[in-house]
Design a protein around this motif. Structure first.
Motif, PDB file in Angstrom:
ATOM      1  N   LEU A  78      -3.661  36.485 -21.447  1.00  0.00           N
ATOM      2  CA  LEU A  78      -4.835  36.257 -20.921  1.00  0.00           C
ATOM      3  C   LEU A  78      -5.331  37.104 -19.929  1.00  0.00           C
ATOM      4  N   GLY A  79      -4.343  38.121 -19.358  1.00  0.00           N
ATOM      5  CA  GLY A  79      -4.792  38.840 -18.413  1.00  0.00           C
ATOM      6  C   GLY A  79      -4.664  38.241 -16.910  1.00  0.00           C
ATOM      7  N   VAL A  80      -3.999  36.926 -16.828  1.00  0.00           N
ATOM      8  CA  VAL A  80      -3.984  36.056 -15.733  1.00  0.00           C
ATOM      9  C   VAL A  80      -2.760  36.323 -14.892  1.00  0.00           C
ATOM     10  N   LYS A  81      -2.614  36.772 -13.576  1.00  0.00           N
ATOM     11  CA  LYS A  81      -1.422  36.689 -12.682  1.00  0.00           C
ATOM     12  C   LYS A  81      -1.964  36.174 -11.413  1.00  0.00           C
ATOM     13  N   ASP A  82      -1.259  34.935 -11.253  1.00  0.00           N
ATOM     14  CA  ASP A  82      -1.649  34.560  -9.603  1.00  0.00           C
ATOM     15  C   ASP A  82      -0.347  33.510  -9.139  1.00  0.00           C
ATOM     16  N   SER A  83      -0.511  33.301  -7.778  1.00  0.00           N
ATOM     17  CA  SER A  83       0.450  32.580  -7.206  1.00  0.00           C
ATOM     18  C   SER A  83      -0.139  31.888  -6.024  1.00  0.00           C
ATOM     19  N   ASP A  84       0.496  30.765  -5.487  1.00  0.00           N
ATOM     20  CA  ASP A  84      -0.151  30.097  -4.355  1.00  0.00           C
ATOM     21  C   ASP A  84       0.910  29.109  -4.021  1.00  0.00           C
ATOM     22  N   SER A  85       0.847  28.697  -2.698  1.00  0.00           N
ATOM     23  CA  SER A  85       2.025  27.761  -2.217  1.00  0.00           C
ATOM     24  C   SER A  85       1.071  26.698  -1.188  1.00  0.00           C
ATOM     25  N   GLY A  86       1.409  25.642  -0.870  1.00  0.00           N
ATOM     26  CA  GLY A  86       0.788  24.953   0.353  1.00  0.00           C
ATOM     27  C   GLY A  86       0.945  23.495  -0.069  1.00  0.00           C
ATOM     28  N   LEU A  87       0.086  22.877   0.861  1.00  0.00           N
ATOM     29  CA  LEU A  87      -0.303  21.227   0.707  1.00  0.00           C
ATOM     30  C   LEU A  87      -1.374  20.907  -0.080  1.00  0.00           C
ATOM     31  N   GLY A  88      -1.066  20.120  -1.067  1.00  0.00           N
ATOM     32  CA  GLY A  88      -1.883  19.568  -2.075  1.00  0.00           C
ATOM     33  C   GLY A  88      -2.807  18.481  -1.612  1.00  0.00           C
ATOM     34  N   ASP A  89      -3.516  18.188  -2.577  1.00  0.00           N
ATOM     35  CA  ASP A  89      -4.520  17.157  -2.501  1.00  0.00           C
ATOM     36  C   ASP A  89      -3.678  15.770  -1.965  1.00  0.00           C
ATOM     37  N   ILE A  90      -4.093  14.894  -1.440  1.00  0.00           N
ATOM     38  CA  ILE A  90      -3.296  13.797  -0.865  1.00  0.00           C
ATOM     39  C   ILE A  90      -4.002  12.358  -1.252  1.00  0.00           C
ATOM     40  N   PHE A  91      -2.931  11.413  -1.788  1.00  0.00           N
ATOM     41  CA  PHE A  91      -3.244  10.104  -2.431  1.00  0.00           C
ATOM     42  C   PHE A  91      -3.106   9.056  -1.355  1.00  0.00           C
ATOM     43  N   ILE A  92      -4.273   8.076  -1.321  1.00  0.00           N
ATOM     44  CA  ILE A  92      -4.079   7.108  -0.542  1.00  0.00           C
ATOM     45  C   ILE A  92      -4.324   5.886  -1.567  1.00  0.00           C
ATOM     46  N   GLY A  93      -3.288   4.824  -1.351  1.00  0.00           N
ATOM     47  CA  GLY A  93      -3.531   3.742  -2.267  1.00  0.00           C
ATOM     48  C   GLY A  93      -3.463   2.564  -1.516  1.00  0.00           C
ATOM     49  N   PRO A  94      -4.580   1.985  -1.314  1.00  0.00           N
ATOM     50  CA  PRO A  94      -4.590   0.568  -0.506  1.00  0.00           C
ATOM     51  C   PRO A  94      -4.280  -0.458  -1.235  1.00  0.00           C
ATOM     52  N   VAL A  95      -4.151  -0.574  -2.443  1.00  0.00           N
ATOM     53  CA  VAL A  95      -3.791  -1.742  -3.357  1.00  0.00           C
ATOM     54  C   VAL A  95      -2.681  -1.599  -4.091  1.00  0.00           C
ATOM     55  N   VAL A  96      -1.389  -2.279  -3.974  1.00  0.00           N
ATOM     56  CA  VAL A  96      -0.309  -2.289  -4.856  1.00  0.00           C
ATOM     57  C   VAL A  96       0.132  -3.731  -5.009  1.00  0.00           C
ATOM     58  N   LEU A  97      -0.091  -4.272  -6.071  1.00  0.00           N
ATOM     59  CA  LEU A  97       0.436  -5.592  -6.631  1.00  0.00           C
ATOM     60  C   LEU A  97       1.804  -5.894  -7.363  1.00  0.00           C
ATOM     61  N   GLY A  98       2.448  -6.333  -7.246  1.00  0.00           N
ATOM     62  CA  GLY A  98       3.937  -6.658  -7.987  1.00  0.00           C
ATOM     63  C   GLY A  98       4.104  -8.034  -8.182  1.00  0.00           C
ATOM     64  N   TRP A  99       4.266  -8.412  -9.531  1.00  0.00           N
ATOM     65  CA  TRP A  99       4.728  -9.535 -10.019  1.00  0.00           C
ATOM     66  C   TRP A  99       6.292  -9.524 -10.612  1.00  0.00           C
ATOM     67  N   HIS A 100       6.808 -10.709 -10.388  1.00  0.00           N
ATOM     68  CA  HIS A 100       8.411 -10.678 -10.904  1.00  0.00           C
ATOM     69  C   HIS A 100       8.351 -12.045 -11.450  1.00  0.00           C
ATOM     70  N   GLY A 101       9.105 -11.949 -12.627  1.00  0.00           N
ATOM     71  CA  GLY A 101       9.640 -13.100 -13.556  1.00  0.00           C
ATOM     72  C   GLY A 101      11.103 -12.956 -13.713  1.00  0.00           C
ATOM     73  N   MET A 142       0.834  -1.170  -0.011  1.00  0.00           N
ATOM     74  CA  MET A 142      -0.033  -0.014   0.004  1.00  0.00           C
ATOM     75  C   MET A 142       0.983   1.218   0.157  1.00  0.00           C
ATOM     76  N   GLU A 143       0.235   2.378  -0.294  1.00  0.00           N
ATOM     77  CA  GLU A 143       0.966   3.506  -0.322  1.00  0.00           C
ATOM     78  C   GLU A 143       0.155   4.922  -0.048  1.00  0.00           C
ATOM     79  N   ALA A 144       0.937   6.020   0.070  1.00  0.00           N
ATOM     80  CA  ALA A 144       0.183   7.451   0.344  1.00  0.00           C
ATOM     81  C   ALA A 144       1.369   8.413  -0.100  1.00  0.00           C
ATOM     82  N   ILE A 145       0.602   9.416  -0.508  1.00  0.00           N
ATOM     83  CA  ILE A 145       1.524  10.555  -1.227  1.00  0.00           C
ATOM     84  C   ILE A 145       1.024  11.759  -0.507  1.00  0.00           C
ATOM     85  N   VAL A 146       1.889  12.536  -0.188  1.00  0.00           N
ATOM     86  CA  VAL A 146       1.438  13.974   0.518  1.00  0.00           C
ATOM     87  C   VAL A 146       2.286  15.063  -0.207  1.00  0.00           C
TER      88      VAL A 146
END
Length: 295
Positions: A114-137, A98-102
């Motif tokens: 386009l007349g657009v000027k903007d800036s921001d910083s901080g914590l982004g959307d968080i990812f939770i991955g309850p399933v990771v399956l790996g096969w190896h040959g 399993m995995e998580a991304i912060v």
């Protein structure tokens, strides 16, 4: 006005690391963060991987790939912290984990055309991955994974550099590597992500499904240094509901080098990508470093 409406409504000028419309085609996942060895799931253990990404926006493209008028530039610097646990359990013959991304990020947009000027910083959307399956040959590896990007970060529809995206995304992963020789000196890998989105907050827009592929052709030298040709292809497969914006598309080609120190349990990779033939969104170049630590 035509360009501003299409780009803004589609959310293509917002940003967040590993979850940015400025970086992604139209979803959360950013193509180019994985390259050499991307589809290979490691042995049982606990791992940290930090992705440092810097994206320079050179211009904006419409739905036909033409440049938007005026000078439109920007940059996104992101650090995504990924935590991976591969257990000693197996399922369908695969190692289970399993995995998580912060993610953390800083964005500055200066779309003067386009007349657009903007800036921001901080914590982004968080990812939770309850399933990771790996096969190896003997000469191959394969991976399947499933998880969800949660709508946890700040989002304002009137602020194009908002950290969050205002919607959640279910992401499905499928990929594999083929090693051309028994020593695994030469390898080719492809890692795909399919994204399904929910309705965006305050806009009644549901972004269309997207699909991307990251690929790498690599060679490990006698010194242990990995070098390779890398690239990514990303497509928005269907139009977003609630807007007439064009479907987004991104393509890039680049190079990567990497090295792993077994006695330290530490790996470092660096890659540079140049985008080309983009549609309905930003176009630029991406620099990525990722650090892997085995615990």
């Amino acid at each position: 006005m035509k360009y501003k409406k299409a780009l803004t409504l589609a959310g293509l000028i917002a940003a967040a690391p590993l979850s940015s419309p400025a970086l992604a085609a139209n979803g959360h996942y950013v193509p180019g963060v994985e390259g050499i060895g991307g589809p290979a799931v490691p042995p049982p253990g606990v791992y940290y991987r930090g992705y440092l990404v810097h994206y320079d926006i050179d211009n904006l493209r419409d739905g036909q790939g033409n440049k938007a008028p005026g000078k439109n530039t920007g940059e996104v610097t992101a650090l995504a912290n990924r935590f991976i646990w591969i257990t000693d359990k197996t399922f369908l013959g695969a190692n289970y984990g399993m995995e998580a991304i912060v993610p953390l990020q800083d964005t500055s947009l200066n779309f003067r055309g386009l007349g657009v000027k903007d800036s921001d910083s901080g914590l982004g959307d968080i990812f939770i991955g309850p399933v990771v399956l790996g096969w190896h040959g003997q000469q191959w590896d394969a991976v399947f994974a499933a998880g969800h990007w949660f709508d946890t970060a700040s989002y304002e529809p009137t602020e194009p550099a908002s950290i969050g995206k205002g919607y959640g995304t279910t992401m499905l992963t499928l990929g594999g590597s083929w090693h051309f020789d028994a020593d695994k000196r030469w390898s080719f890998s492809a890692l795909s992500r399919y994204e399904i989105k929910t309705e965006q907050d305050d806009t009644d827009i549901t972004p269309g499904d997207s699909w991307l592929v990251e690929w790498a052709l690599s060679h490990r030298l006698d010194s242990g240094l990995n070098v390779g040709l890398v690239g990514y292809e990303a497509w928005q497969l269907e139009r977003s509901k609630g807007t007439a914006a064009d479907k987004a598309e991104k393509h890039a080609l680049g190079a990567e080098v990497g090295y792993f120190w077994p006695h330290l349990g530490l790996g470092l990779n660096g890659a540079y990508y140049q985008e080309y033939n983009n549609e309905a969104g930003p176009e630029g170049d991406l620099l990525r470093l990722h650090l892997t630590k085995v615990f």
